[in-house]
Design a protein around this motif. Structure first.
Motif, short mmCIF file in Angstrom:
data_model
loop_
_atom_site.label_atom_id
_atom_site.label_comp_id
_atom_site.label_asym_id
_atom_site.label_seq_id
_atom_site.Cartn_x
_atom_site.Cartn_y
_atom_site.Cartn_z
N ILE A 146 2.73 20.58 -49.84
CA ILE A 146 2.71 20.54 -51.57
C ILE A 146 3.72 19.60 -51.76
N VAL A 147 3.31 18.84 -53.19
CA VAL A 147 4.15 17.77 -53.59
C VAL A 147 4.48 18.01 -55.14
N VAL A 148 5.62 17.97 -55.45
CA VAL A 148 6.10 18.12 -56.93
C VAL A 148 6.48 16.81 -57.31
N ALA A 149 6.05 16.26 -58.32
CA ALA A 149 6.30 14.74 -58.62
C ALA A 149 6.58 14.88 -60.09
N GLY A 150 7.61 14.14 -60.40
CA GLY A 150 8.12 13.68 -61.73
C GLY A 150 7.86 12.49 -62.28
N GLY A 151 7.86 12.20 -63.58
CA GLY A 151 7.68 10.91 -64.18
C GLY A 151 8.71 10.63 -65.35
N ARG A 152 8.31 9.85 -66.25
CA ARG A 152 9.10 9.40 -67.56
C ARG A 152 9.55 10.70 -68.18
N GLY A 153 8.89 11.93 -68.24
CA GLY A 153 9.25 13.13 -69.07
C GLY A 153 10.60 13.55 -68.62
N THR A 154 10.86 13.40 -67.40
CA THR A 154 12.13 13.95 -66.76
C THR A 154 13.22 13.26 -67.50
N LYS A 155 12.94 12.23 -68.02
CA LYS A 155 14.11 11.38 -68.72
C LYS A 155 15.24 11.05 -67.84
N PRO B 108 14.89 19.95 -61.98
CA PRO B 108 13.89 21.01 -61.99
C PRO B 108 12.70 20.60 -61.23
N ILE B 109 12.53 19.30 -60.96
CA ILE B 109 11.37 18.78 -59.86
C ILE B 109 11.87 19.36 -58.55
N GLU B 110 13.28 18.92 -58.39
CA GLU B 110 13.68 19.16 -56.99
C GLU B 110 13.98 20.79 -56.85
N ALA B 111 14.34 21.38 -57.80
CA ALA B 111 14.38 22.86 -57.74
C ALA B 111 13.13 23.58 -57.19
N LEU B 112 12.02 23.17 -57.96
CA LEU B 112 10.73 23.80 -57.78
C LEU B 112 10.26 23.39 -56.54
N ALA B 113 10.36 22.22 -56.15
CA ALA B 113 9.94 21.65 -54.65
C ALA B 113 10.65 22.27 -53.59
N ASP B 114 11.86 22.77 -53.76
CA ASP B 114 12.55 23.45 -52.80
C ASP B 114 12.33 24.91 -52.77
N ALA C 118 7.43 18.32 -50.71
CA ALA C 118 8.14 17.10 -51.10
C ALA C 118 8.21 16.68 -52.53
N VAL C 119 9.25 15.84 -52.76
CA VAL C 119 9.26 15.23 -54.22
C VAL C 119 8.61 13.81 -54.19
N GLY C 120 7.89 13.63 -55.18
CA GLY C 120 7.01 12.43 -55.59
C GLY C 120 7.87 11.85 -56.98
N ALA C 121 7.32 10.87 -57.22
CA ALA C 121 7.62 10.07 -58.72
C ALA C 121 6.62 9.14 -59.20
N SER C 122 6.62 9.00 -60.49
CA SER C 122 5.54 7.89 -60.78
C SER C 122 6.61 6.78 -60.96
N ARG C 123 5.73 5.64 -60.96
CA ARG C 123 6.35 4.23 -60.75
C ARG C 123 7.35 4.28 -62.11
N GLU D 148 -2.33 19.90 -50.46
CA GLU D 148 -3.33 21.10 -50.81
C GLU D 148 -2.94 21.30 -52.17
N LEU D 149 -1.58 21.26 -52.67
CA LEU D 149 -1.23 21.31 -54.18
C LEU D 149 -0.37 20.05 -54.50
N TYR D 150 -0.72 19.53 -55.58
CA TYR D 150 0.44 18.23 -56.19
C TYR D 150 0.29 18.93 -57.62
N VAL D 151 1.86 18.91 -58.01
CA VAL D 151 2.41 19.25 -59.12
C VAL D 151 2.89 17.89 -60.04
#
Lengths: 267, 320
Positions: B205-214, B219-225, B230-235, B259-262
């Motif tokens: 499973i990967v939980v990724a954050g982008g510009r919207g995280t400011k 919250p990304i890391e907490a859900l990932a844990d 794993a934690v991912g990010a946009s460019r 299997e799951l990408y958030v």
């Protein structure tokens, strides 16, 4: 101590353009597509200019292609490069051919450093720099980045990310690799390819654009360089990737959780 | 003989998982050409790694020398090229990791071989293997043939299964004729991005954050844990310096297929989509109902990630 730097400026489809494959798979639809300098090459040009501004020297920009590739050379000259070399060639060219041509340009110009984009955003091959380094038996540092972010003070001051040693004989390059960040020191001459976070390229100023028109742009015929140019990477057919159909919108977290748990069974 | 040579990647005494996927690709090519599968492993003190690789049934060639301690392309490429000639390889491959993408084109240059980058699969007939690969940031798939006697390729690990242990290959010592004094590349340090989380390209499973995280990835890391993800990010998030570059998912970052990408607070630029659209299930959480990410997400939730993600994490906790 001054640096003579050779950089590349490939003409590619604008990354914002919508790329569609022709129905017969022979190529892409070019109607309505804009063209510009490969974004990774823009980073290469920017880095070369910063090195020149700090250490002195000359920035030479090369492109391979037809008349229109001169536009990309002029764009780099407008950013501040000193002179251009257009190697004329029509038709497809692969990294084997590109590196053969660049090796000839290298032999003519004898630069201290070659900086190229790590890949061009059309065929995404990520080979030309390494292939060139192999041909010339030069050290290579691919995927150059820096430890400071693009929001950092060093970036605001347009400090080069590539660090020239005090004796001017080697360059320290920070590279993005899997699992971390690596630093290499390469003796000059060397080949460096740029990754996204090395710098933010400048925009050309109006005076820069005016000046660029008067800068030297030499033309060479690729066919006269004595290198084999027929592509060895032969593109047989292009197709559109399988499209992924969008799913559903869920109303709230409750519904999202029940879909993931009950329907997709992934959590 | 039409043999296949796969270049293994090892780090800190272990085989990188991506190599196992490259081995599958190599086995597929060897089946087509009727050749033998060979594996090159380079480094210093790599005996145990070579033994481990032999467990996958390939002929292992261990180039063990101090000059190969660090993954310097200038030192490694001639060893691989020499080995490719020695085993009469017609195909030389590796995983399209940072290591493979740095090294293999230099090997191709030394062998004057044409190369296909980031191969997704093979086509053609019989021993005439063609290579399927992405172009234009994954907006186009190309089928390419390589018209040189030796063909070099890197494969996208997520497109091939990991090789299974089978039989026992022989381990032989490979020739290393690289003069350390003549090298013009010096390894000057490595800063590891340490993480207790699974590796991005290998996570279920990967939980990724982008510009919207400011810039606030909590919250990304907490859900990932909560999901052991794993934690991912946009460019955009990486460029802003909010998170390490090692987290970037996209055509120019890492390509993942969990299997799951958030995707939370990620609008879905083409560049990013190219790096994650192979995921089995995609969830998008974004405040903007018109964000392009919703066009390919299996489940889209128009919401503020700062509210939705903690709520989802809470639900997961309670469901256990």
């Amino acid at each position: 101590m001054s640096l003579k730097i050779l950089v590349t400026a490939k003409r590619v489809e604008d990354p914002e353009s919508k790329i569609k494959v022709k129905p017969d798979g022979s190529g892409i639809v070019t109607d309505g597509v804009n063209y510009k300098m490969n974004p990774f090459d823009e980073i290469a040009v920017e880095e070369a200019l910063r090195l020149k501004e700090k250490h002195g020297g000359e920035v030479i920009v090369a492109s391979i292609g037809g008349d229109k590739s001169a536009t990309e050379i002029r764009a780099a000259l407008a950013m501040g490069a000193d002179r251009g070399i257009l190697v004329r060639h029509d038709g497809p060219l692969d990294p084997v051919g590109v590196s053969a041509v660049l090796a000839k340009v290298f032999e003519q110009e004898k630069p201290d450093l070659v900086i190229l984009g790590k890949q061009s955003i059309d065929d995404d091959q990520n080979q030309a720099g390494q292939y060139l380094a192999a041909r010339l038996r030069l050290p290579q540092a691919t995927f150059a980045s820096k430890t400071e972010s693009l929001e950092s003070e060093a970036e605001q001051k347009k400090e080069p990310g590539l660090r020239l040693a005090a004796d001017g004989k080697s360059l320290a390059v920070v590279r993005e690799v899997d699992g971390g960040v690596e630093t290499l020191e390469v003796s000059l001459p060397a080949v460096v390819t740029t990754d996204l976070r090395l710098n933010k390229p400048r925009f050309a100023s109006l005076p820069g654009i005016m000046k660029a028109k008067k800068k030297e742009l030499k033309e060479l015929q690729a066919s006269a360089l004595g290198v084999e140019l027929a592509p060895k990477v032969v593109v047989k057919k292009l197709s559109a990737p399988p499209s992924r159909k969008g799913g559903v919108k869920v109303a709230d977290v409750e519904e999202l959780f029940s879909k993931l748990h009950g329907e997709a069974k992934v959590v | 003989m039409a043999n296949v040579l796969i270049v293994a990647e090892q780090f800190g005494g272990a085989v990188r998982k991506a190599t196992l996927h490259a081995l599958s690709a190599g086995r597929e090519v060897a089946r087509r050409t009727g050749g033998t599968l060979h594996v090159a492993v380079l480094g210093s003190g790599i005996g145990p790694v070579a033994e481990e690789l032999a467990g996958y049934g390939a002929e292992v060639h261990a180039a063990d020398a101090a000059v190969l301690e660090h993954p310097l392309a200038e030192a490694h490429a001639p060893v691989v090229a020499e080995l490719a000639r020695a085993v009469e390889a017609t195909h030389v491959g590796a995983a399209a990791t940072a290591f493979g993408k740095d090294l293999l084109p230099r090997v191709a240059g030394l062998l004057e071989a044409a190369m296909a980058t980031e191969v997704l699969g093979f086509g053609g007939e019989g021993a005439e293997v063609t290579f399927r690969r992405p172009m234009w940031a994954g907006n186009v798939l190309a089928e390419v043939a390589l018209a040189t006697p030796v063909k070099v390729f890197t494969v996208r690990a997520t497109e091939f299964p990991a090789a299974a242990k089978e039989g026992k290959g022989a381990v032989t010592t490979a020739q290393v004729s690289v003069d350390a004094g003549a090298l013009r590349t010096r390894y000057a340090g490595f800063t590891e991005v340490k993480s207790a989380r699974p590796e991005l390209t290998e996570a279920r499973i990967v939980v990724a954050g982008g510009r919207g995280t400011k810039g606030d990835f909590k919250p990304i890391e907490a859900l990932a844990d909560e999901l052991n993800a794993a934690v991912g990010a946009s460019r955009a998030a990486v460029d802003a310096g909010w998170v390490p570059n090692d987290w970037q998912v996209g055509q120019t970052g890492k390509v993942v297929a969990p299997e799951l990408y958030v995707a939370a607070g990620i609008s879905g630029a083409i560049q990013h989509l190219a790096g994650m659209k192979g995921s089995k299930v995609i969830v998008a959480v974004n405040k903007d109902p018109d964000a392009p990410i919703f066009q390919l997400a299996d489940y889209g939730l128009v919401a503020d990630l700062f509210k939705a993600l903690p709520e989802l994490a809470e639900k997961l906790k309670k469901s256990r």
